[in-house]
Design a protein around this motif. Structure first.
Motif, PDB file in Angstrom:
ATOM      1  N   ILE A 168      26.538  25.974 133.800  1.00 35.78           N
ATOM      2  CA  ILE A 168      27.047  24.616 134.012  1.00 35.78           C
ATOM      3  C   ILE A 168      26.007  23.874 134.844  1.00 35.78           C
ATOM      4  CG2 ILE A 168      28.881  23.195 134.978  1.00 35.78           C
ATOM      5  CD1 ILE A 168      30.786  25.546 134.550  1.00 35.78           C
ATOM      6  N   LEU A 169      25.461  22.811 134.285  1.00 38.76           N
ATOM      7  CA  LEU A 169      24.378  22.076 134.919  1.00 38.76           C
ATOM      8  C   LEU A 169      24.752  20.608 135.057  1.00 38.76           C
ATOM      9  CD1 LEU A 169      21.419  21.819 135.903  1.00 38.76           C
ATOM     10  CD2 LEU A 169      20.750  21.543 133.492  1.00 38.76           C
ATOM     11  N   GLY A 170      24.737  20.113 136.290  1.00 35.96           N
ATOM     12  CA  GLY A 170      24.958  18.694 136.539  1.00 35.96           C
ATOM     13  C   GLY A 170      23.640  18.028 136.881  1.00 35.96           C
ATOM     14  N   ILE A 171      23.440  16.808 136.416  1.00 34.31           N
ATOM     15  CA  ILE A 171      22.202  16.081 136.679  1.00 34.31           C
ATOM     16  C   ILE A 171      22.531  14.776 137.387  1.00 34.31           C
ATOM     17  CG2 ILE A 171      20.088  15.121 135.700  1.00 34.31           C
ATOM     18  CD1 ILE A 171      20.473  16.887 133.277  1.00 34.31           C
ATOM     19  N   THR A 172      21.843  14.537 138.518  1.00 35.49           N
ATOM     20  CA  THR A 172      22.049  13.321 139.282  1.00 35.49           C
ATOM     21  C   THR A 172      20.720  12.582 139.432  1.00 35.49           C
ATOM     22  OG1 THR A 172      23.052  12.412 141.296  1.00 35.49           O
ATOM     23  CG2 THR A 172      21.688  14.384 141.561  1.00 35.49           C
ATOM     24  N   GLY A 173      20.783  11.378 139.986  1.00 32.78           N
ATOM     25  CA  GLY A 173      19.582  10.565 140.169  1.00 32.78           C
ATOM     26  C   GLY A 173      19.888   9.112 139.901  1.00 32.78           C
ATOM     27  N   HIS A 174      18.916   8.245 140.174  1.00 31.62           N
ATOM     28  CA  HIS A 174      19.068   6.819 139.910  1.00 31.62           C
ATOM     29  C   HIS A 174      19.214   6.568 138.416  1.00 31.62           C
ATOM     30  CE1 HIS A 174      18.313   5.236 143.950  1.00 31.62           C
ATOM     31  NE2 HIS A 174      17.360   6.120 144.076  1.00 31.62           N
ATOM     32  N   HIS A 175      19.651   5.369 138.071  1.00 31.30           N
ATOM     33  CA  HIS A 175      19.724   4.972 136.668  1.00 31.30           C
ATOM     34  C   HIS A 175      18.324   4.935 136.062  1.00 31.30           C
ATOM     35  CE1 HIS A 175      23.991   4.073 136.631  1.00 31.30           C
ATOM     36  NE2 HIS A 175      23.863   3.316 137.718  1.00 31.30           N
ATOM     37  N   THR A 230      18.130  11.650 128.809  1.00 37.12           N
ATOM     38  CA  THR A 230      17.088  12.241 127.965  1.00 37.12           C
ATOM     39  C   THR A 230      17.001  13.745 128.207  1.00 37.12           C
ATOM     40  OG1 THR A 230      15.830  10.180 127.992  1.00 37.12           O
ATOM     41  CG2 THR A 230      14.640  12.180 127.353  1.00 37.12           C
ATOM     42  N   ALA A 231      17.089  14.153 129.461  1.00 35.47           N
ATOM     43  CA  ALA A 231      17.049  15.582 129.783  1.00 35.47           C
ATOM     44  C   ALA A 231      18.218  16.314 129.120  1.00 35.47           C
ATOM     45  CB  ALA A 231      17.089  15.783 131.294  1.00 35.47           C
ATOM     46  N   ALA A 232      19.406  15.709 129.167  1.00 38.21           N
ATOM     47  CA  ALA A 232      20.574  16.326 128.523  1.00 38.21           C
ATOM     48  C   ALA A 232      20.371  16.417 127.018  1.00 38.21           C
ATOM     49  CB  ALA A 232      21.826  15.516 128.841  1.00 38.21           C
ATOM     50  N   GLN A 233      19.816  15.387 126.428  1.00 33.37           N
ATOM     51  CA  GLN A 233      19.568  15.390 124.982  1.00 33.37           C
ATOM     52  C   GLN A 233      18.536  16.451 124.601  1.00 33.37           C
ATOM     53  OE1 GLN A 233      18.486  11.265 124.540  1.00 33.37           O
ATOM     54  NE2 GLN A 233      20.576  10.627 124.053  1.00 33.37           N
ATOM     55  N   ALA A 270      22.807  22.947 123.972  1.00 28.37           N
ATOM     56  CA  ALA A 270      23.716  22.677 125.086  1.00 28.37           C
ATOM     57  C   ALA A 270      24.866  21.784 124.633  1.00 28.37           C
ATOM     58  CB  ALA A 270      22.965  22.012 126.233  1.00 28.37           C
ATOM     59  N   ARG A 271      25.984  21.914 125.318  1.00 27.19           N
ATOM     60  CA  ARG A 271      27.160  21.065 125.097  1.00 27.19           C
ATOM     61  C   ARG A 271      27.122  19.973 126.150  1.00 27.19           C
ATOM     62  NH1 ARG A 271      31.126  18.044 124.842  1.00 27.19           N
ATOM     63  NH2 ARG A 271      33.248  18.654 124.245  1.00 27.19           N
ATOM     64  N   VAL A 272      26.879  18.732 125.730  1.00 32.07           N
ATOM     65  CA  VAL A 272      26.730  17.617 126.671  1.00 32.07           C
ATOM     66  C   VAL A 272      28.081  16.959 126.909  1.00 32.07           C
ATOM     67  CG1 VAL A 272      25.621  15.398 127.105  1.00 32.07           C
ATOM     68  CG2 VAL A 272      24.343  17.239 125.971  1.00 32.07           C
ATOM     69  N   ALA A 285      25.413  14.847 132.646  1.00 32.06           N
ATOM     70  CA  ALA A 285      24.229  14.087 133.065  1.00 32.06           C
ATOM     71  C   ALA A 285      24.549  12.809 133.827  1.00 32.06           C
ATOM     72  CB  ALA A 285      23.372  13.751 131.839  1.00 32.06           C
ATOM     73  N   ASP A 286      25.773  12.668 134.318  1.00 33.33           N
ATOM     74  CA  ASP A 286      26.102  11.440 135.064  1.00 33.33           C
ATOM     75  C   ASP A 286      26.820  11.790 136.376  1.00 33.33           C
ATOM     76  OD1 ASP A 286      28.484  12.320 133.910  1.00 33.33           O
ATOM     77  OD2 ASP A 286      29.221  10.306 133.469  1.00 33.33           O
ATOM     78  N   VAL A 287      26.202  12.651 137.155  1.00 32.15           N
ATOM     79  CA  VAL A 287      26.798  13.073 138.430  1.00 32.15           C
ATOM     80  C   VAL A 287      26.395  12.064 139.503  1.00 32.15           C
ATOM     81  CG1 VAL A 287      27.033  14.933 140.109  1.00 32.15           C
ATOM     82  CG2 VAL A 287      26.636  15.471 137.696  1.00 32.15           C
ATOM     83  N   TYR A 288      27.313  11.173 139.865  1.00 37.08           N
ATOM     84  CA  TYR A 288      27.015  10.113 140.822  1.00 37.08           C
ATOM     85  C   TYR A 288      27.829  10.207 142.110  1.00 37.08           C
ATOM     86  CZ  TYR A 288      24.543   7.737 137.017  1.00 37.08           C
ATOM     87  OH  TYR A 288      23.672   7.424 136.003  1.00 37.08           O
ATOM     88  N   LYS A 289      28.898  11.002 142.103  1.00 34.70           N
ATOM     89  CA  LYS A 289      29.767  11.033 143.271  1.00 34.70           C
ATOM     90  C   LYS A 289      29.853  12.446 143.843  1.00 34.70           C
ATOM     91  CE  LYS A 289      33.226   8.209 143.571  1.00 34.70           C
ATOM     92  NZ  LYS A 289      32.594   7.142 144.377  1.00 34.70           N
ATOM     93  N   LEU A 290      30.153  12.517 145.133  1.00 33.95           N
ATOM     94  CA  LEU A 290      30.213  13.808 145.819  1.00 33.95           C
ATOM     95  C   LEU A 290      31.291  14.709 145.221  1.00 33.95           C
ATOM     96  CD1 LEU A 290      29.754  12.489 149.459  1.00 33.95           C
ATOM     97  CD2 LEU A 290      28.135  13.930 148.199  1.00 33.95           C
ATOM     98  N   GLY A 291      32.429  14.138 144.839  1.00 34.14           N
ATOM     99  CA  GLY A 291      33.497  14.935 144.246  1.00 34.14           C
ATOM    100  C   GLY A 291      33.089  15.535 142.917  1.00 34.14           C
ATOM    101  N   GLU A 292      32.265  14.810 142.162  1.00 35.57           N
ATOM    102  CA  GLU A 292      31.777  15.317 140.882  1.00 35.57           C
ATOM    103  C   GLU A 292      30.830  16.494 141.107  1.00 35.57           C
ATOM    104  OE1 GLU A 292      32.017  10.876 138.843  1.00 35.57           O
ATOM    105  OE2 GLU A 292      30.077  11.716 139.403  1.00 35.57           O
TER     106      GLU A 292
END
Length: 220
Positions: A9-16, A22-25, A33-35, A141-148
């Motif tokens: 299970i891989l979460g990706i964070t960062g600025h827009h 692209t990394a997820a794709q 991978a299952r996105v 690929a859209d990890v933006y919050k601490l709870g996520e």
């Protein structure tokens, strides 16, 4: 009897616009991978409430362009309209951009009802996926919050941060800035073309598959 292998299970964070999608794709194309995305539910709910397509909402070219169909008076979910009105200064008729409506729906509406609304939805999908015996890598690929990020960690997952020069700006919306507080296991510096990013992503995915978690490291 051997236990079933659990998926990475891989979460990706960062600025827009740093290369997270692209990394997820790339992982989807090269390692099957299952996105998934925390925002999947937001897009589905907004599309239904405004009678628009998810494709139009997600279009990068039109994300910041006001659309007449996204004026609040076109929304069939009256509870959302009431939640959005203070932020819209009571204006029901002005065209709104997909980005504005999605942010209001995600935070001012659903997270105001339940801070873990989207996290719980995603947890259910991950649990259902694993319960069916699926072992493909899960990429969010859209990890933006601490709870996520906390959900991914609790599920035994790893967090990557992708950085790209020129995309460090902060925005006024809380959802866009909270990711700066997330502690990533690995930071990838996307400083070249897509071939460079592909090399970074696949190299470190294979390391993750072989050795498990990274521990706060940098990769260029």
């Amino acid at each position: 009897m051997t236990s079933k292998r659990k998926p990475i299970i891989l979460g990706i964070t960062g600025h827009h616009n740093t290369g997270k999608t692209t990394a997820a794709q790339l992982l989807e194309a090269h390692v099957d991978a299952r996105v998934m995305a925390f925002s999947d539910g937001i897009y589905a709910e907004v599309a239904k409430a405004f009678s628009v397509s998810i494709i139009d909402l997600a279009s990068r070219q039109g994300k910041n362009q006001p659309q007449r169909l996204l004026a609040l008076h076109n929304c069939t979910d009256k509870a959302f309209v009431q939640a959005a009105l203070p932020h819209a200064e009571g204006d029901l008729l002005t065209p709104r951009s997909p980005r504005q409506i999605l942010e209001w729906w995600g935070t001012e509406y659903r997270r105001a009802q339940d801070p873990y609304y989207w996290v719980d939805q995603t947890l259910h999908r991950i649990t259902d996926y694993i319960s069916k015996g699926c072992t493909r890598t899960i990429v969010i690929a859209d990890v933006y919050k601490l709870g996520e990020a906390a959900l991914i960690k609790a599920a035994g997952g790893t967090i990557w941060r992708i950085e790209r020069p020129g995309h460090e700006e902060r925005t006024a919306h809380a959802t866009s800035n909270e990711h700066l507080q997330i502690q990533a296991d690995l930071t990838l510096h996307n400083m070249g073309d897509i071939s460079h990013l592909q090399h970074l992503v696949l190299t470190h995915w294979h390391e993750l598959k072989t050795h498990g978690h990274h521990h706060t490291t940098e990769a260029a």
